[in-house]
Design a protein around this motif. Structure first.
Motif, PDB file in Angstrom:
ATOM      1  N   TYR A  10       8.863  -2.290  -4.328  1.00 32.07           N
ATOM      2  CA  TYR A  10       7.971  -2.010  -3.195  1.00 32.07           C
ATOM      3  C   TYR A  10       8.291  -2.824  -1.946  1.00 32.07           C
ATOM      4  O   TYR A  10       7.546  -2.757  -0.962  1.00 32.07           O
ATOM      5  CB  TYR A  10       6.524  -2.278  -3.608  1.00 32.07           C
ATOM      6  N   ARG A  56       0.846  -1.194   0.000  1.00 28.66           N
ATOM      7  CA  ARG A  56       0.000   0.000   0.000  1.00 28.66           C
ATOM      8  C   ARG A  56       0.885   1.249   0.000  1.00 28.66           C
ATOM      9  O   ARG A  56       2.039   1.211   0.433  1.00 28.66           O
ATOM     10  CB  ARG A  56      -0.904   0.042   1.247  1.00 28.66           C
ATOM     11  N   ASP A  57       0.326   2.364  -0.459  1.00 27.83           N
ATOM     12  CA  ASP A  57       1.087   3.614  -0.412  1.00 27.83           C
ATOM     13  C   ASP A  57       0.933   4.256   0.961  1.00 27.83           C
ATOM     14  O   ASP A  57       0.332   3.673   1.878  1.00 27.83           O
ATOM     15  CB  ASP A  57       0.647   4.558  -1.538  1.00 27.83           C
ATOM     16  N   GLU A  58       1.450   5.482   1.091  1.00 27.92           N
ATOM     17  CA  GLU A  58       1.413   6.156   2.389  1.00 27.92           C
ATOM     18  C   GLU A  58      -0.001   6.385   2.896  1.00 27.92           C
ATOM     19  O   GLU A  58      -0.248   6.460   4.102  1.00 27.92           O
ATOM     20  CB  GLU A  58       2.139   7.515   2.296  1.00 27.92           C
ATOM     21  N   GLU A  59      -0.950   6.499   1.977  1.00 25.88           N
ATOM     22  CA  GLU A  59      -2.339   6.731   2.372  1.00 25.88           C
ATOM     23  C   GLU A  59      -3.126   5.437   2.505  1.00 25.88           C
ATOM     24  O   GLU A  59      -4.338   5.447   2.682  1.00 25.88           O
ATOM     25  CB  GLU A  59      -3.015   7.648   1.338  1.00 25.88           C
ATOM     26  N   GLY A  60      -2.434   4.310   2.407  1.00 31.44           N
ATOM     27  CA  GLY A  60      -3.094   3.025   2.575  1.00 31.44           C
ATOM     28  C   GLY A  60      -3.824   2.527   1.347  1.00 31.44           C
ATOM     29  O   GLY A  60      -4.668   1.646   1.448  1.00 31.44           O
ATOM     30  N   LYS A  97       1.759   5.867  -9.879  1.00 33.05           N
ATOM     31  CA  LYS A  97       2.614   5.575  -8.729  1.00 33.05           C
ATOM     32  C   LYS A  97       3.787   4.681  -9.128  1.00 33.05           C
ATOM     33  O   LYS A  97       4.855   4.724  -8.507  1.00 33.05           O
ATOM     34  CB  LYS A  97       1.785   4.916  -7.631  1.00 33.05           C
TER      35      LYS A  97
END
Length: 666
Positions: free
Chosen positions: A529, A467-471, A478
């Motif tokens: 990732y 997941r990215d920083e914002e979930g 990205k």
């Protein structure tokens, strides 16, 4: 008229009924018979209106349909001639696109302070699974596990799923329902809970569990398409001034194929546009063609035409076929001064040789010869040559395709052994990487192949928990950001690997593609990732390539140079055929003619006999509409195949009196 030159064949023109609709600029619906060219009439109206764009005060035109195909056809026919119609402040799209763009997405971003990740049914369901697994791991209380498992078992017993639960407003309250516009969710308590007097507590806790699941998916921005209607309703409730804002934007609103509008869609559109002099609001369609899912027990008609005008003349149908179809009309509209119904199917097509509708009686011994009889009639009336220009084709259709625990009854697959029924899969509806990539449409399509490789990559990342920083999950934008953080050599290796996967996939070398894509995914998931394979990802990727069972095109059969397509009535909806054979099939304890046969004052009556009766009962109404849609497909030849044992001599004579030619194959 310029619209006639643009939209009609040479020598054709819009008659009085169609001109009346094209010129009508007041609220009121259009009820139009099958084959009347109602969509073409709408296109003509839009073309004429486009000549006066832009409208005063920056107002716009809103045109909605149900499918992207319908929207694309509108663009194909009009965009080059009137491009302003497809620019701001106008909007032409599907109902779903309108709801998403103007209501659901703005409310979501206002409520959650971030954008939606994806509106994707399958991703939504996977998020629900993710929540359930997470809750099981995070809860130590034994009773919580028992209650959650009870919920899952309870839903499965009802042929439903916790993933199909939706939020909805009823009587001003937010409730949980089984599917959009379904019944309010109720959990039957276990007998043990009743004995312990803990049923209310445990059911309350299950309901809270479901609410938390729904809120979790919403907060992650992974929405089911149905959720967008709940968000839209929430927007209008919390910001009612939005209704006036939308009314100020769109002064003309047209909804094509209105009979296919679902209850929640129609309610939302009516809330926005109905009953106001600020907007001209017109719904266009044929309420008699509102056939729902074969498994739907709800036959409450959502749209019946308000202040309607009519197109009764069918360009497609002959007088012989239109008489049969008219007998099956259920929604007849408002009566005129003489008491006659306005909605009346009138066939305009004239053939050099008249063709009566053919009623074909068969038994189990003669049933295998039905297709041959259809071909014989096609040849007898010289329809192969006749259809060469129009290419509408020859079709066999039926209501029920496959058996549903009715082993001794007839369905399309029983009557035609070369008929194969299959569902088309989207990438995320498949279980494994092997199944996902084996798609004939990818052959020769480099761009689509490349996109699918990346889709599989992002999907596996999601399964790995990346997941990215914002979930939220990852996408192409990205990905570029992640690649920017790598050195030139790594970026080059990634592009080369992606290219190799794409080439093998576009070439249709499925096993080779699999052997390229799987290591590509696992290697670069870790490199970019720091994501590693887990049980979910491994289940998708698989241990080795598995060749899919190749199913040929399920409905197309070519014999003796005659191509015949076999399918369901639903699949034929909206089509025009040269010749149609409608075959009776078993659905909900009866065949169509049995569903329609009713007793009135001790006398057996049937709309097929020309009896003017009100059809009652859910399945009888479904059967009547199914036959209305099926019988109204052909331009030349209509055949109706039915088992002889379901007909008395008297009823066969009644069909003959209605213009049917009787062919007895028994």
């Amino acid at each position: 008229m310029q619209a006639e030159k643009l939209l009609l064949k040479q020598g054709q023109f819009f008659d009085g009924e169609r001109r009346a609709f094209i010129k009508r600029l007041e609220s009121g619906d259009l009820m139009a018979v099958p084959g009347s060219g109602k969509t073409t009439a709408l296109q003509a109206k839009l073309y004429c209106m486009a000549q006066h764009l832009p409208l005063k005060d920056g107002k716009g035109i809103l045109v909605l349909s149900h499918t992207n195909t319908a929207v694309d056809e509108l663009k194909r026919r009009l965009q080059a001639k009137c491009p302003y119609l497809f620019e701001y402040p106008n909007f032409i799209g599907t109902i779903q696109q309108f709801v998403d763009k103007f209501l659901a997405i703005p409310f979501y971003e206002q409520r959650f302070q971030h954008g939606i990740d994806q509106i994707n049914d399958t991703l939504y369901e996977k998020t629900c699974e993710e929540f359930v697994i997470r809750e099981f791991h995070n809860h130590s209380e034994k009773g919580y596990f028992y209650e959650a498992n009870y919920l899952l078992h309870h839903m499965n017993e009802k042929n439903s799923s916790y993933k199909s639960i939706r939020f909805e407003y009823r009587d001003g309250n937010r409730i949980l329902v089984n599917g959009t516009s379904g019944n309010e969710l109720s959990i039957k308590p276990a007998k043990k809970w009743i004995k312990e007097n803990t049923a209310d507590f445990k059911i309350g806790r299950i309901m809270e569990f479901i609410k938390k699941m729904k809120v979790y998916a919403l907060s992650k921005g992974r929405l089911h398409y149905d959720d967008c209607y709940f968000l839209a309703e929430s927007y209008l409730r919390t910001n009612p001034e939005i209704i006036n804002v939308i009314k100020e934007r769109f002064v003309y609103v047209f909804v094509d194929e209105a009979q296919d509008t679902q209850k929640h869609q129609l309610n939302l559109l009516n809330q926005l546009f109905d009953g106001t002099d600020k907007v001209v609001y017109q719904l266009i369609g044929d309420p008699n063609q509102s056939i729902f899912s074969s498994h739907s027990k709800s036959m409450t008609l959502q749209w019946v035409g308000k202040n309607p005008c009519y197109i009764n003349n069918s360009i497609r149908l002959t007088q012989q076929i239109s008489r049969v179809v008219n007998n099956l009309v259920m929604i007849k509209g408002q009566n005129d001064e003489s008491g006659e119904a306005h909605f009346c199917v009138t066939g305009l097509k004239v053939l050099e040789q008249e063709i009566a509708p053919q009623m074909i009686l068969f038994d189990m011994a003669s049933m295998p010869r039905l297709k041959d009889k259809f071909k014989e009639l096609i040849r007898h009336y010289n329809l192969v040559e006749e259809d060469r220009d129009d290419k509408h084709g020859f079709h066999i259709i039926g209501w029920a395709a496959t058996k549903n625990n009715n082993a001794d009854k007839l369905h399309l697959e029983d009557i035609f052994t070369d008929y194969l029924y299959s569902y088309s899969d989207t990438p995320y509806s498949t279980d494994t990487l092997s199944k996902t990539i084996q798609n004939e449409k990818l052959k020769g399509n480099f761009k689509a192949s490349r996109n699918l490789v990346l889709d599989c990559f992002f999907h596996t990342l999601y399964l790995m928990g990346a997941r990215d920083e914002e979930g939220r999950g990852f996408n192409k934008t990205k990905l570029l950001k992640a690649l920017d953080g790598k050195n030139e050599n790594e970026r080059r290796l990634f592009c080369e690997a992606l290219y190799s996967c794409t080439v093998s996939l576009a070439a249709g070398r499925w096993e080779n593609a699999y052997n390229n894509i799987k290591p590509f995914i696992t290697t670069w998931a870790n490199t970019l990732y720091n994501a590693y394979s887990n049980e979910s990802a491994n289940a998708f990727l698989g241990d080795q390539f598995e060749a899919a069972v190749v199913i040929p095109a399920p409905t197309v059969i070519v014999e003796d140079d005659i191509l015949i397509e076999i399918g369901t009535v639903h699949s034929a909806k909206g089509q025009t055929h040269c010749a149609t054979m409608y075959v009776e099939t078993f659905f909900e304890r009866k065949y169509e003619c049995e569903h329609l046969l009713m007793t009135e004052r001790g006398e057996k009556k049937n709309p097929l006999f020309g009896d003017d009766i009100e059809t009652t009962g859910v399945y009888a109404q479904m059967a009547r509409k199914m036959m209305y849609v099926g019988f109204s497909r052909p331009t030349h030849l209509l055949c109706y195949a039915t088992e002889k044992k379901r007909w008395t001599d008297g009823n066969i004579q009644k069909m003959r009196d209605q213009g049917w030619n009787i062919i007895d194959m028994t």
